[in-house]
Design an enzyme around this catalytic site. Sequence first.
Site, mmCIF file in Angstrom:
data_model
loop_
_atom_site.group_PDB
_atom_site.id
_atom_site.type_symbol
_atom_site.label_atom_id
_atom_site.label_comp_id
_atom_site.label_asym_id
_atom_site.label_seq_id
_atom_site.Cartn_x
_atom_site.Cartn_y
_atom_site.Cartn_z
ATOM 1 C CB CYS A 115 56.205 121.725 70.888
ATOM 2 S SG CYS A 115 55.362 121.379 72.534
ATOM 3 C CG HIS A 241 52.928 122.583 68.451
ATOM 4 N ND1 HIS A 241 52.652 121.330 68.393
ATOM 5 C CD2 HIS A 241 52.966 123.318 69.507
ATOM 6 C CE1 HIS A 241 52.599 120.825 69.608
ATOM 7 N NE2 HIS A 241 52.905 122.157 70.499
ATOM 8 C CG ASN A 271 51.293 120.366 72.915
ATOM 9 O OD1 ASN A 271 51.722 119.572 72.280
ATOM 10 N ND2 ASN A 271 51.538 121.370 73.688
HETATM 11 N N1 COA Z 1 41.598 123.950 85.817
HETATM 12 C C1 COA Z 1 41.112 124.903 86.513
HETATM 13 N N2 COA Z 1 41.907 125.919 87.034
HETATM 14 C C2 COA Z 1 43.032 126.023 86.393
HETATM 15 C C3 COA Z 1 43.581 124.987 85.722
HETATM 16 C C4 COA Z 1 42.626 123.893 85.536
HETATM 17 N N3 COA Z 1 43.131 122.731 84.744
HETATM 18 N N4 COA Z 1 45.062 125.324 85.359
HETATM 19 C C5 COA Z 1 45.155 126.449 86.025
HETATM 20 N N5 COA Z 1 43.905 126.702 86.905
HETATM 21 C C6 COA Z 1 43.784 128.158 87.651
HETATM 22 C C7 COA Z 1 45.153 128.624 88.281
HETATM 23 O O1 COA Z 1 45.548 127.950 89.311
HETATM 24 C C8 COA Z 1 44.792 129.910 88.525
HETATM 25 O O2 COA Z 1 44.193 130.175 89.756
HETATM 26 P P1 COA Z 1 44.323 131.377 90.647
HETATM 27 O O3 COA Z 1 44.025 132.637 89.904
HETATM 28 O O4 COA Z 1 43.496 130.988 91.700
HETATM 29 O O5 COA Z 1 45.897 131.067 90.989
HETATM 30 C C9 COA Z 1 44.105 130.588 87.234
HETATM 31 O O6 COA Z 1 43.471 129.148 86.665
HETATM 32 C C10 COA Z 1 44.832 131.116 86.183
HETATM 33 O O7 COA Z 1 46.081 130.281 86.026
HETATM 34 P P2 COA Z 1 47.097 130.780 84.573
HETATM 35 O O8 COA Z 1 47.941 129.719 84.563
HETATM 36 O O9 COA Z 1 47.388 132.170 84.759
HETATM 37 O O10 COA Z 1 45.893 130.703 83.460
HETATM 38 P P3 COA Z 1 45.621 131.085 81.874
HETATM 39 O O11 COA Z 1 44.684 131.819 81.781
HETATM 40 O O12 COA Z 1 47.190 131.693 81.589
HETATM 41 O O13 COA Z 1 45.774 129.682 81.485
HETATM 42 C C11 COA Z 1 47.019 128.197 80.052
HETATM 43 C C12 COA Z 1 46.479 128.598 81.353
HETATM 44 C C13 COA Z 1 47.887 126.946 80.083
HETATM 45 C C14 COA Z 1 45.641 127.619 79.360
HETATM 46 C C15 COA Z 1 47.455 129.073 79.193
HETATM 47 O O14 COA Z 1 48.536 129.888 80.010
HETATM 48 C C16 COA Z 1 48.278 128.722 77.808
HETATM 49 O O15 COA Z 1 47.223 128.155 76.983
HETATM 50 N N6 COA Z 1 49.609 129.102 77.734
HETATM 51 C C17 COA Z 1 50.090 128.416 76.660
HETATM 52 C C18 COA Z 1 50.569 126.998 76.920
HETATM 53 C C19 COA Z 1 51.158 126.446 75.710
HETATM 54 O O16 COA Z 1 50.678 126.531 74.667
HETATM 55 N N7 COA Z 1 52.287 125.416 76.097
HETATM 56 C C20 COA Z 1 52.834 124.525 74.972
HETATM 57 C C21 COA Z 1 53.644 125.260 73.965
HETATM 58 S S1 COA Z 1 54.324 124.252 73.133
#
Ligand code: COA
Length: 314
Positions: A115, A241, A271
Amino acid sequence: MTRSVIAGTGGYLPVRALTNDELAEAYGLDTSDAWISERTGIRRRHMAAPGETTADMAAAAAREALAQAGADAAEVDAIILATATPDSAFPSTATRVQEKLGIRQGFSFDISAACTGFIYALGVADSMIRTGHCRSALVIGAEAFTRILDWTDRGTCVLFGDGAGAVLLRAEGGEGDRGILSTHLHSDGRHGDILQVEGGLVRMAGREVFRHAVAKLASAVDEALAANGLAQADVQWLVPHQANRRIIDAMGRKLGLPAERVVVTVDRHANTSAASIPLALAEATRDGRVARGDLVLMEAIGGGLTWGAALARF
Ligand code: COA
């Protein structure tokens, strides 16, 4: 002193766009529009058509950048293309674009920095222009990211989209202050496994990536401002980004910028990895927000980990 001036910008999005609900329906995902939009700001994304390649999208974006600059193929002597989704290991996607645009001179190659790819490509192109390797360069970020998603992993497949963006850089001499002021590139391979392509598909430890993002982006931004003797108040536009609305808002707050000075596309594009910054630039120049003379700050983080920032006066 030679500077690389951004002479034109262009962007391309595939025709097909899916809302969060449409995506959940199409791929049988246990998710909801509320979950995705609250945590990421994403409401829809574009998806390349079957047979539509990264090079096709890149060439479309490049054509707009050339048209905006009033340039033709004969003027381009370098194509530097950032992508994590090349059409093949070789020929590079950049040489495929060279062929599509009918460019018969110069050189072209791809850059792999996930990215952060566009910031890396901008840095390399700017250095090559300043050192006389070329007089102009198409700098492109292009991705068919939906082709490397695991559609059974709701934690990643809802986050990404396809598209391409491009800028034409031109060497300019004299005393003017337009152009790329500086680029600042970083990587730390110790964190390679928190965001990677494994077995052909994207794997991500979302929380870990989030934890690194704001601190590393903030430090790259501070570095860029300090290198140019500029203050946060001098920045007119943040073109970040587009991974996550919460990260974008945190960076806007850090810079003390009002929301309307931050270019946001993540809601409509999701993204698009290396394409996200040049796509946002294209949108904001097309609609007249970013105008000649404006100071624009760009920043990105991605797999590697890689991260960086760039400052440009339009
Ligand atoms: N819909 C519903 N539930 C979802 C889901 C979706 N699309 N994706 C994950 N979950 C669930 C998980 O299974 C988990 O459930 P559990 O508690 O029963 O196990 C719960 O939501 C929390 O998951 P988690 O991964 O800890 O969520 P989060 O609050 O960290 O949010 C992101 C996930 C990806 C949105 C967040 O971590 C994020 O934005 N990270 C940065 C990612 C990024 O920017 N990447 C690119 C960089 S270039």
